[in-house]
Enzyme design. Structure first.
Site, mmCIF file in Angstrom:
data_model
loop_
_atom_site.group_PDB
_atom_site.id
_atom_site.type_symbol
_atom_site.label_atom_id
_atom_site.label_comp_id
_atom_site.label_asym_id
_atom_site.label_seq_id
_atom_site.Cartn_x
_atom_site.Cartn_y
_atom_site.Cartn_z
ATOM 1 N N ARG A 235 -23.928 15.690 6.189
ATOM 2 C CA ARG A 235 -25.048 14.865 5.638
ATOM 3 C C ARG A 235 -26.567 15.316 5.884
ATOM 4 O O ARG A 235 -26.725 16.063 6.445
ATOM 5 C CB ARG A 235 -25.020 12.971 7.099
ATOM 6 C CG ARG A 235 -23.636 12.889 6.822
ATOM 7 C CD ARG A 235 -23.684 11.544 5.608
ATOM 8 N NE ARG A 235 -22.613 10.581 5.447
ATOM 9 C CZ ARG A 235 -21.453 11.610 4.764
ATOM 10 N NH1 ARG A 235 -21.797 12.343 3.924
ATOM 11 N NH2 ARG A 235 -20.361 10.554 4.593
ATOM 12 N N HIS A 283 -24.326 15.653 -3.530
ATOM 13 C CA HIS A 283 -23.505 14.556 -2.470
ATOM 14 C C HIS A 283 -22.153 14.315 -3.261
ATOM 15 O O HIS A 283 -21.502 13.917 -3.334
ATOM 16 C CB HIS A 283 -24.012 13.164 -2.317
ATOM 17 C CG HIS A 283 -23.130 12.771 -1.042
ATOM 18 N ND1 HIS A 283 -24.185 12.631 0.381
ATOM 19 C CD2 HIS A 283 -22.615 13.208 -0.406
ATOM 20 C CE1 HIS A 283 -23.468 12.455 0.475
ATOM 21 N NE2 HIS A 283 -21.635 12.434 0.514
HETATM 22 N N1 LIG Z 1 -20.364 15.645 1.512
HETATM 23 C C1 LIG Z 1 -19.210 15.451 0.521
HETATM 24 O O1 LIG Z 1 -19.255 15.195 -0.001
HETATM 25 C C2 LIG Z 1 -18.574 14.276 2.369
HETATM 26 C C3 LIG Z 1 -17.053 14.120 1.826
HETATM 27 C C4 LIG Z 1 -16.455 13.776 3.193
HETATM 28 C C5 LIG Z 1 -17.211 13.878 4.519
HETATM 29 N N2 LIG Z 1 -18.681 14.720 4.599
HETATM 30 C C6 LIG Z 1 -19.240 14.475 5.944
HETATM 31 O O2 LIG Z 1 -18.267 15.312 6.699
HETATM 32 C C7 LIG Z 1 -18.458 14.732 8.077
HETATM 33 C C8 LIG Z 1 -16.952 15.701 9.210
HETATM 34 O O3 LIG Z 1 -16.016 15.281 8.236
HETATM 35 P P1 LIG Z 1 -14.404 15.076 9.429
HETATM 36 O O4 LIG Z 1 -13.567 14.298 8.640
HETATM 37 O O5 LIG Z 1 -14.157 16.476 9.178
HETATM 38 O O6 LIG Z 1 -14.779 14.525 10.645
HETATM 39 P P2 LIG Z 1 -14.381 14.526 12.091
HETATM 40 O O7 LIG Z 1 -13.298 15.194 12.105
HETATM 41 O O8 LIG Z 1 -15.144 13.249 12.678
HETATM 42 O O9 LIG Z 1 -15.265 16.019 12.585
HETATM 43 C C9 LIG Z 1 -16.303 15.517 13.392
HETATM 44 C C10 LIG Z 1 -16.646 17.439 14.018
HETATM 45 O O10 LIG Z 1 -17.741 16.709 14.153
HETATM 46 C C11 LIG Z 1 -18.099 18.083 15.697
HETATM 47 N N3 LIG Z 1 -19.156 16.997 16.462
HETATM 48 C C12 LIG Z 1 -19.738 15.886 16.074
HETATM 49 N N4 LIG Z 1 -20.841 15.599 17.148
HETATM 50 C C13 LIG Z 1 -21.197 16.745 17.793
HETATM 51 C C14 LIG Z 1 -22.472 17.629 18.235
HETATM 52 N N5 LIG Z 1 -23.003 16.709 18.413
HETATM 53 N N6 LIG Z 1 -21.902 18.640 18.508
HETATM 54 C C15 LIG Z 1 -20.679 19.474 18.053
HETATM 55 N N7 LIG Z 1 -20.132 18.943 17.775
HETATM 56 C C16 LIG Z 1 -20.259 17.790 17.065
HETATM 57 C C17 LIG Z 1 -16.890 16.830 16.386
HETATM 58 O O11 LIG Z 1 -16.783 17.598 17.714
HETATM 59 P P3 LIG Z 1 -14.747 17.601 18.287
HETATM 60 O O12 LIG Z 1 -14.103 17.809 17.784
HETATM 61 O O13 LIG Z 1 -15.527 17.513 19.672
HETATM 62 O O14 LIG Z 1 -14.978 15.668 18.079
HETATM 63 C C18 LIG Z 1 -15.749 17.283 15.200
HETATM 64 O O15 LIG Z 1 -15.417 18.481 15.432
HETATM 65 C C19 LIG Z 1 -18.254 13.495 8.122
HETATM 66 O O16 LIG Z 1 -18.652 12.656 8.714
HETATM 67 C C20 LIG Z 1 -19.278 13.193 6.756
HETATM 68 O O17 LIG Z 1 -20.452 13.138 6.903
HETATM 69 C C21 LIG Z 1 -19.475 14.666 3.622
#
Ligand SMILES: NC(=O)c1ccc[n+]([C@@H]2O[C@H](COP(=O)([O-])OP(=O)(O)OC[C@H]3O[C@@H](n4cnc5c(N)ncnc54)[C@H](OP(=O)(O)O)[C@@H]3O)[C@@H](O)[C@H]2O)c1
Length: 320
Positions: A235, A283
Site C-alpha cells: 500500500r 496500482h
Molecule cells: N498492489 C496490488 O495490486 C495489491 C493487490 C493485492 C494486495 N495488495 C496488498 O498486499 C497486502 C498483503 O497481502 P497478503 O494477502 O499477503 O496479506 P496477509 O496474508 O495478511 O499477510 C500480511 C503479512 O504482513 C505482515 N505484517 C503485518 N503487519 C506487520 C508489521 N507491523 N510488522 C511486520 N510484518 C507485518 C504479516 O505478519 P504475520 O505473518 O506475522 O501476521 C503477514 O506476514 C495487502 O494487505 C494489500 O494491501 C496489493
C-alpha cells in the site's frame, strides 16, 4: 437473500452480472461507480452480504440485516479505515488468480533491477553497446517484508530462480530456504542483508510510513547490484515518497518499482515520474478479476449457508 455490490471507482455491473449468473434466485443490488446508492431503504434492508471496494460508510450504515462484508481486494484498509464499521465479520480475498498476478509482478520487477534494466534502457536510448557485470541470482538477497499469502508465494517463485531469500513479518516464522526475521528487533538484521526489498505489507498504523529514509539507510550497502532497490506493491501509505526521492538522489537507493502511492492516481507533478531508475505502475500489480473472484465469493456464501465457517477472516483489531 440479497447481495449488494458497493464499489467506488470500479464498474459494479462487472461483478453483479456474474453474481446473478452464479447465484440464480438471489437479488443483486449495486451502488453506482462512485459508491452511492440511490434506491430506497426497503431494498437495502434485505441485504445480507455486502461485496465492497472503498465503500461509502453511509451505504454500509443502511444495512440492518448485514451478515458478512466481503472485501473485493486482498487488502482491507479501505474497510477498516471507515469511521463506523458494522459489527459483522469481514472476509478478504485469497485466491490463486490474484496471488498469481502478484507473483508475476514481483518476479518481473526483481528481474528488471537484477538484470540492470534501467541501465540498459539508458544505453539503448544512446545506441550504446556496453556489457555490464551481471551477478547471478544466488549472489543477490531478496528481502520480503510481509510473509503472508502474497509474500510467501513470491518467495517460492524467487527461490526457484535461485535468489537468496530473507523475510520479515510481525510474528515469528520458519520457512524453508529463507532467513526469517520478525518484529522491531528483527528489522535491522533483515535489512542489513537485503539487496532488493519487496514490500507486501498491509496498511496498518504500524506499517504506515515504514518505507522511509531511515529504513533505506539500513539496507545492505556493498551488494552486487551497486546499491539497494525497493519494490512496493503493498500500500502507498507504507511509503514516504519524499524519502524515496531523497534516497535515490544521494545513492542510498539505486532504484525502485512502485505500484502503489501515497496519493492515487500519482499526481502529475510527482518527481518520481521522470526518474529512469523508477518503474511506476498504476496500482495494478494484482487486479481483482471479477470472473475469478465472484466464483470464489459465491462458493464461500454457499458453504457459509450450509453451516461451514467463513474462511480468510480479517482480524479487525490487528488491522489485517
Ligand atoms: N498492489 C496490488 O495490486 C495489491 C493487490 C493485492 C494486495 N495488495 C496488498 O498486499 C497486502 C498483503 O497481502 P497478503 O494477502 O499477503 O496479506 P496477509 O496474508 O495478511 O499477510 C500480511 C503479512 O504482513 C505482515 N505484517 C503485518 N503487519 C506487520 C508489521 N507491523 N510488522 C511486520 N510484518 C507485518 C504479516 O505478519 P504475520 O505473518 O506475522 O501476521 C503477514 O506476514 C495487502 O494487505 C494489500 O494491501 C496489493
Amino acid at each position: 437473500v440479497t447481495l449488494l455490490v458497493a464499489v467506488s471507482g470500479w464498474e459494479p455491473e462487472a461483478w453483479a452480472k456474474r453474481l446473478r449468473r452464479l447465484m440464480p434466485g438471489r437479488t443483486v443490488l449495486t451502488t453506482d461507480g462512485q459508491g452511492l446508492f440511490e434506491g430506497d431503504d426497503a431494498a437495502l434492508a434485505e441485504v445480507r452480504y455486502a461485496l465492497v471496494w472503498k465503500p461509502r460508510p453511509e451505504v454500509l450504515e443502511r444495512l440492518p440485516q448485514l451478515e458478512v462484508i466481503f472485501s473485493l481486494g486482498a487488502g482491507v484498509d479501505h474497510i477498516l479505515g471507515l469511521p463506523q464499521l458494522p459489527d459483522v465479520p469481514v472476509v478478504r480475498i485469497v485466491d490463486p488468480d490474484l496471488t498469481g498476478r502478484m507473483v508475476e509482478y514481483v518476479v518481473w520487477q526483481v528481474l528488471h533491477h537484477h538484470r540492470r534494466g534501467p541501465e540498459y534502457a539508458r544505453q539503448q536510448s544512446e545506441r550504446q553497446w556496453r556489457e555490464r557485470r551481471q551477478p547471478a541470482a544466488h549472489e543477490v538477497t531478496i528481502g520480503i517484508m510481509g510473509l503472508g499469502v502474497l509474500g510467501q508465494a513470491a518467495a517460492v517463485a524467487l527461490g526457484r530462480l535461485g535468489f537468496r531469500l530473507a523475510g520479515w513479518s510481525r510474528s515469528e516464522k520458519q520457512l524453508p530456504d529463507m532467513a526469517c526475521f520478525h518484529g522491531t528487533e528483527g528489522l535491522a538484521p533483515f535489512l542489513g542483508q537485503t539487496d532488493i526489498l519487496v514490500a507486501l505489507l498491509p496498511l496498518t498504523p504500524e506499517t504506515s510510513g515504514i518505507l522511509n529514509y531511515k529504513l533505506f539507510a539500513q539496507m545492505k550497502r556493498e551488494g552486487p547490484l551497486g546499491g539497494p532497490v525497493v519494490i512496493n506493491a503493498g500500500r502507498g501509505g507504507s511509503q514516504v515518497e519524499a524519502d524515496i526521492v531523497a534516497a535515490l538522489e544521494d545513492g542510498k537507493l539505486k532504484g525502485a518499482s512502485l505500484d502503489v502511492f501515497e496519493t492515487e492516481p500519482l499526481p502529475p507533478d510527482s518527481p518520481l515520474w521522470s526518474r529512469p531508475e523508477v518503474v511506476i505502475t498504476p496500482h495494478n500489480a494484482a487486479v481483482s478479476d471479477p470472473e475469478a473472484l465472484t466464483r470464489q465469493i459465491a462458493g464461500q456464501i454457499a458453504a457459509y449457508e450450509r453451516g461451514a465457517p467463513l474462511k480468510n477472516l480479517v482480524d479487525t483489531a490487528r488491522g489485517y
